[in-house]
Scaffold this motif. Structure first.
Motif, PDB file in Angstrom:
ATOM      1  N   THR A   5      -4.592  -3.491 -12.665  1.00 29.01           N
ATOM      2  CA  THR A   5      -3.567  -3.971 -11.732  1.00 29.01           C
ATOM      3  C   THR A   5      -3.276  -5.441 -11.985  1.00 29.01           C
ATOM      4  O   THR A   5      -4.150  -6.208 -12.386  1.00 29.01           O
ATOM      5  CB  THR A   5      -3.999  -3.794 -10.260  1.00 29.01           C
ATOM      6  N   THR A   6      -2.023  -5.815 -11.751  1.00 32.16           N
ATOM      7  CA  THR A   6      -1.592  -7.206 -11.862  1.00 32.16           C
ATOM      8  C   THR A   6      -0.512  -7.441 -10.820  1.00 32.16           C
ATOM      9  O   THR A   6      -0.106  -6.538 -10.110  1.00 32.16           O
ATOM     10  CB  THR A   6      -1.081  -7.510 -13.287  1.00 32.16           C
ATOM     11  N   GLY A   7      -0.045  -8.680 -10.708  1.00 28.60           N
ATOM     12  CA  GLY A   7       0.957  -9.013  -9.708  1.00 28.60           C
ATOM     13  C   GLY A   7       0.342  -9.679  -8.494  1.00 28.60           C
ATOM     14  O   GLY A   7      -0.875  -9.842  -8.388  1.00 28.60           O
ATOM     15  N   SER A   8       1.190 -10.065  -7.552  1.00 28.76           N
ATOM     16  CA  SER A   8       0.733 -10.844  -6.403  1.00 28.76           C
ATOM     17  C   SER A   8      -0.243 -10.095  -5.506  1.00 28.76           C
ATOM     18  O   SER A   8      -1.085 -10.698  -4.847  1.00 28.76           O
ATOM     19  CB  SER A   8       1.941 -11.308  -5.578  1.00 28.76           C
ATOM     20  N   ALA A   9      -0.156  -8.759  -5.469  1.00 27.84           N
ATOM     21  CA  ALA A   9      -1.074  -7.965  -4.640  1.00 27.84           C
ATOM     22  C   ALA A   9      -2.093  -7.221  -5.496  1.00 27.84           C
ATOM     23  O   ALA A   9      -2.600  -6.170  -5.107  1.00 27.84           O
ATOM     24  CB  ALA A   9      -0.290  -6.984  -3.778  1.00 27.84           C
ATOM     25  N   ARG A  10      -2.403  -7.775  -6.653  1.00 31.03           N
ATOM     26  CA  ARG A  10      -3.255  -7.069  -7.609  1.00 31.03           C
ATOM     27  C   ARG A  10      -4.654  -6.779  -7.078  1.00 31.03           C
ATOM     28  O   ARG A  10      -5.233  -5.728  -7.374  1.00 31.03           O
ATOM     29  CB  ARG A  10      -3.354  -7.863  -8.916  1.00 31.03           C
ATOM     30  N   LYS A  11      -5.234  -7.698  -6.297  1.00 28.82           N
ATOM     31  CA  LYS A  11      -6.596  -7.465  -5.821  1.00 28.82           C
ATOM     32  C   LYS A  11      -6.628  -6.344  -4.799  1.00 28.82           C
ATOM     33  O   LYS A  11      -7.483  -5.447  -4.860  1.00 28.82           O
ATOM     34  CB  LYS A  11      -7.172  -8.746  -5.220  1.00 28.82           C
ATOM     35  N   LEU A  12      -5.688  -6.381  -3.844  1.00 26.65           N
ATOM     36  CA  LEU A  12      -5.614  -5.341  -2.832  1.00 26.65           C
ATOM     37  C   LEU A  12      -5.397  -3.974  -3.465  1.00 26.65           C
ATOM     38  O   LEU A  12      -6.116  -3.003  -3.165  1.00 26.65           O
ATOM     39  CB  LEU A  12      -4.474  -5.651  -1.860  1.00 26.65           C
ATOM     40  N   ILE A  13      -4.422  -3.879  -4.363  1.00 23.74           N
ATOM     41  CA  ILE A  13      -4.110  -2.591  -4.989  1.00 23.74           C
ATOM     42  C   ILE A  13      -5.213  -2.174  -5.951  1.00 23.74           C
ATOM     43  O   ILE A  13      -5.490  -0.986  -6.119  1.00 23.74           O
ATOM     44  CB  ILE A  13      -2.746  -2.661  -5.701  1.00 23.74           C
ATOM     45  N   GLY A  14      -5.882  -3.148  -6.546  1.00 18.29           N
ATOM     46  CA  GLY A  14      -7.025  -2.829  -7.397  1.00 18.29           C
ATOM     47  C   GLY A  14      -8.124  -2.129  -6.624  1.00 18.29           C
ATOM     48  O   GLY A  14      -8.761  -1.187  -7.119  1.00 18.29           O
ATOM     49  N   VAL A  15      -8.350  -2.578  -5.397  1.00 15.31           N
ATOM     50  CA  VAL A  15      -9.344  -1.940  -4.528  1.00 15.31           C
ATOM     51  C   VAL A  15      -8.914  -0.516  -4.186  1.00 15.31           C
ATOM     52  O   VAL A  15      -9.702   0.427  -4.251  1.00 15.31           O
ATOM     53  CB  VAL A  15      -9.556  -2.764  -3.239  1.00 15.31           C
ATOM     54  N   LEU A  16      -7.646  -0.354  -3.823  1.00 15.45           N
ATOM     55  CA  LEU A  16      -7.142   0.963  -3.440  1.00 15.45           C
ATOM     56  C   LEU A  16      -7.266   1.971  -4.585  1.00 15.45           C
ATOM     57  O   LEU A  16      -7.602   3.138  -4.365  1.00 15.45           O
ATOM     58  CB  LEU A  16      -5.675   0.868  -3.011  1.00 15.45           C
ATOM     59  N   LEU A  17      -6.988   1.516  -5.793  1.00 19.44           N
ATOM     60  CA  LEU A  17      -6.972   2.426  -6.944  1.00 19.44           C
ATOM     61  C   LEU A  17      -8.317   2.518  -7.653  1.00 19.44           C
ATOM     62  O   LEU A  17      -8.468   3.306  -8.591  1.00 19.44           O
ATOM     63  CB  LEU A  17      -5.906   1.982  -7.947  1.00 19.44           C
ATOM     64  N   GLY A  18      -9.283   1.697  -7.232  1.00 17.60           N
ATOM     65  CA  GLY A  18     -10.570   1.674  -7.919  1.00 17.60           C
ATOM     66  C   GLY A  18     -10.442   1.142  -9.330  1.00 17.60           C
ATOM     67  O   GLY A  18     -11.129   1.599 -10.259  1.00 17.60           O
ATOM     68  N   ALA A  19      -9.547   0.171  -9.520  1.00 13.77           N
ATOM     69  CA  ALA A  19      -9.250  -0.358 -10.860  1.00 13.77           C
ATOM     70  C   ALA A  19     -10.475  -0.990 -11.505  1.00 13.77           C
ATOM     71  O   ALA A  19     -11.257  -1.675 -10.843  1.00 13.77           O
ATOM     72  CB  ALA A  19      -8.121  -1.381 -10.779  1.00 13.77           C
ATOM     73  N   ASP A  67       4.968   9.621  -7.737  1.00  8.76           N
ATOM     74  CA  ASP A  67       6.023   9.810  -8.731  1.00  8.76           C
ATOM     75  C   ASP A  67       5.448   9.949 -10.133  1.00  8.76           C
ATOM     76  O   ASP A  67       5.846  10.829 -10.912  1.00  8.76           O
ATOM     77  CB  ASP A  67       7.000   8.635  -8.678  1.00  8.76           C
ATOM     78  N   LEU A  68       4.485   9.086 -10.481  1.00  8.09           N
ATOM     79  CA  LEU A  68       3.873   9.148 -11.810  1.00  8.09           C
ATOM     80  C   LEU A  68       3.138  10.471 -12.020  1.00  8.09           C
ATOM     81  O   LEU A  68       3.147  11.038 -13.121  1.00  8.09           O
ATOM     82  CB  LEU A  68       2.903   7.979 -11.999  1.00  8.09           C
ATOM     83  N   ILE A  81      -4.471   9.634  -3.772  1.00  6.64           N
ATOM     84  CA  ILE A  81      -4.548   8.531  -2.811  1.00  6.64           C
ATOM     85  C   ILE A  81      -3.443   8.615  -1.764  1.00  6.64           C
ATOM     86  O   ILE A  81      -3.544   8.000  -0.709  1.00  6.64           O
ATOM     87  CB  ILE A  81      -4.492   7.149  -3.495  1.00  6.64           C
ATOM     88  N   GLU A  82      -2.389   9.406  -2.037  1.00  7.06           N
ATOM     89  CA  GLU A  82      -1.319   9.542  -1.044  1.00  7.06           C
ATOM     90  C   GLU A  82      -1.822  10.226   0.228  1.00  7.06           C
ATOM     91  O   GLU A  82      -1.217  10.112   1.290  1.00  7.06           O
ATOM     92  CB  GLU A  82      -0.140  10.330  -1.620  1.00  7.06           C
ATOM     93  N   ASP A  83      -2.954  10.945   0.117  1.00  6.21           N
ATOM     94  CA  ASP A  83      -3.518  11.639   1.271  1.00  6.21           C
ATOM     95  C   ASP A  83      -4.589  10.822   1.985  1.00  6.21           C
ATOM     96  O   ASP A  83      -5.165  11.271   2.973  1.00  6.21           O
ATOM     97  CB  ASP A  83      -4.118  12.979   0.834  1.00  6.21           C
ATOM     98  N   ILE A  84      -4.862   9.624   1.471  1.00  5.27           N
ATOM     99  CA  ILE A  84      -5.917   8.780   2.044  1.00  5.27           C
ATOM    100  C   ILE A  84      -5.296   7.712   2.939  1.00  5.27           C
ATOM    101  O   ILE A  84      -4.259   7.139   2.615  1.00  5.27           O
ATOM    102  CB  ILE A  84      -6.736   8.113   0.918  1.00  5.27           C
ATOM    103  N   MET A  99       0.825  -1.210   0.000  1.00  5.62           N
ATOM    104  CA  MET A  99       0.000   0.000   0.000  1.00  5.62           C
ATOM    105  C   MET A  99       0.859   1.259   0.000  1.00  5.62           C
ATOM    106  O   MET A  99       0.593   2.209  -0.739  1.00  5.62           O
ATOM    107  CB  MET A  99      -0.949  -0.011   1.198  1.00  5.62           C
ATOM    108  N   ASP A 100       1.916   1.273   0.810  1.00  8.98           N
ATOM    109  CA  ASP A 100       2.824   2.412   0.827  1.00  8.98           C
ATOM    110  C   ASP A 100       3.573   2.526  -0.495  1.00  8.98           C
ATOM    111  O   ASP A 100       3.789   3.636  -1.005  1.00  8.98           O
ATOM    112  CB  ASP A 100       3.818   2.272   1.984  1.00  8.98           C
ATOM    113  N   ALA A 101       3.959   1.379  -1.059  1.00  8.29           N
ATOM    114  CA  ALA A 101       4.682   1.385  -2.339  1.00  8.29           C
ATOM    115  C   ALA A 101       3.832   2.009  -3.434  1.00  8.29           C
ATOM    116  O   ALA A 101       4.329   2.791  -4.256  1.00  8.29           O
ATOM    117  CB  ALA A 101       5.086  -0.042  -2.720  1.00  8.29           C
ATOM    118  N   VAL A 102       2.552   1.677  -3.461  1.00  9.42           N
ATOM    119  CA  VAL A 102       1.668   2.228  -4.492  1.00  9.42           C
ATOM    120  C   VAL A 102       1.461   3.725  -4.283  1.00  9.42           C
ATOM    121  O   VAL A 102       1.395   4.490  -5.251  1.00  9.42           O
ATOM    122  CB  VAL A 102       0.322   1.476  -4.510  1.00  9.42           C
ATOM    123  N   LYS A 103       1.382   4.159  -3.044  1.00 13.76           N
ATOM    124  CA  LYS A 103       1.271   5.599  -2.794  1.00 13.76           C
ATOM    125  C   LYS A 103       2.497   6.332  -3.338  1.00 13.76           C
ATOM    126  O   LYS A 103       2.381   7.380  -3.974  1.00 13.76           O
ATOM    127  CB  LYS A 103       1.127   5.860  -1.295  1.00 13.76           C
TER     128      LYS A 103
END
Length: 324
Positions: free
Chosen positions: A65-79, A48-49, A271-274, A39-43
């Protein structure tokens, strides 16, 4: 405003992000370490992007989103798209090399092979037992030899007589490496031997029983190691193609999939502020005793998964706040 598409590939070791336009042109990209906190890595990635894109000209309208944490990060980003790595890597590679037949991929802790026929994935395999022969394996061996991992490849190319290293297991490889160093093997020969061992381990495990045809595209973080590239070329007798963005293929592929999905979302870079938090609970409402992962956004439950029956869903609906 022109439309743009975000793809995020998040693994246990590294997190990759890419933003493309409607013609697959790369507008922004970033590769950073996950450091055990996706979660911190995605923030950090999104921040940066954000700094690389002209937000007055482009608007993100889809996220994948893809990768081992794709579902979690998909939720965070609203993918709007969450896809497995095999599909993402294949789509990303085919977008640049439409004639590709074989994809070698070696990351930080896993590796995979993807076989393609006429633009369609027909077979694949992934390592399942340990990280021997992956990026973390090479990193640990480089430290043991007192080298930066970036020095590994160029030093390997200087070798005239690569040392034979047993690399089926990281523990055995380290023991063998120490022994070979103690009896006087040159450092460049040991390094070249490690690169060769990575390839041998990969082909004998991940690629076992697979028919490998050219063109071959090599990707993942390890594809930046010229010593491993040469070892693959020696082992297969074929040219190994490595794209400048080989480490970003999964992110590129899932960005393309998000664009092709046709659905548009209202994405925000803020999302960095959430505040996000995950919490695991054991249901105990039946014999399954499911471990359910709950994701909270500013202390509000936004998603959960892991329940094998409706009992878990009933319990989760009663938990609207962290700590209830």
């Amino acid at each position: 405003m022109k439309k743009a598409y975000l793809g995020v590939d998040i693994g246990s070791i590294s997190t990759k992000g890419i933003i493309i336009d409607e013609e697959n042109n790369i507008l922004a990209s970033k590769y950073l370490w996950t450091e055990g906190n996706p979660m911190d890595a995605v923030k950090r990635l999104i921040a940066d992007l954000k700094g690389q894109v002209n937000l007055k000209k482009y608007k993100i309208v889809a996220v994948g989103t893809t990768g081992s944490a794709r579902k979690l990060i998909g939720v965070l980003l609203g993918a709007n798209v969450v896809k497995n790595e095999i599909t993402a890597h294949a789509i990303g590679t085919l977008s640049l090399y439409p004639e590709v037949k074989t994809i070698f991929e070696i990351g930080g802790q896993d590796s995979k092979i993807i076989l393609i026929d006429d633009g369609i994935v027909v077979d694949y395999a992934m390592n399942t037992l340990c990280a021997a022969g992956t990026g973390s394996f090479l990193s640990s061996q480089s430290k043991r030899l007192g080298l930066e991992v970036e020095e590994f490849g160029p030093l390997a190319l200087k070798s005239k007589n690569p040392t034979n290293i047993a690399a089926r297991c990281t523990v055995f490889a380290e023991s063998d490496l120490v022994h070979k160093a103690q009896i006087g093997h040159k450092k460049e020969d040991i390094v070249a031997g490690l690169c060769k061992a990575v390839v041998t381990n990969y082909l004998n495990n991940v690629g076992k029983g697979k028919k490998i045809y050219a063109p071959i595209v090599f990707q993942g973080g390890v594809s930046k190691n010229v010593g491993v590239i040469k070892a693959f070329e020696d082992a297969t007798g074929e040219e190994i193609i490595v794209d400048d963005n080989s480490h970003l293929m999964g992110a590129l592929g899932v960005a393309i999939l998000a664009r092709n999905d046709g659905k548009e979302i209202d994405f925000s870079f803020d999302i960095e502020d959430i505040e996000f938090e995950t919490k695991g609970i054991e249901c105990k409402r039946c014999a399954n005793n499911c471990e359910i992962i709950c994701v909270y956004k500013d202390k509000e439950l936004i998603d959960s998964w892991g329940n094998k029956c409706d009992n878990g869903a009933i319990k989760i609906r009663k938990r609207e706040k962290v700590g209830q």
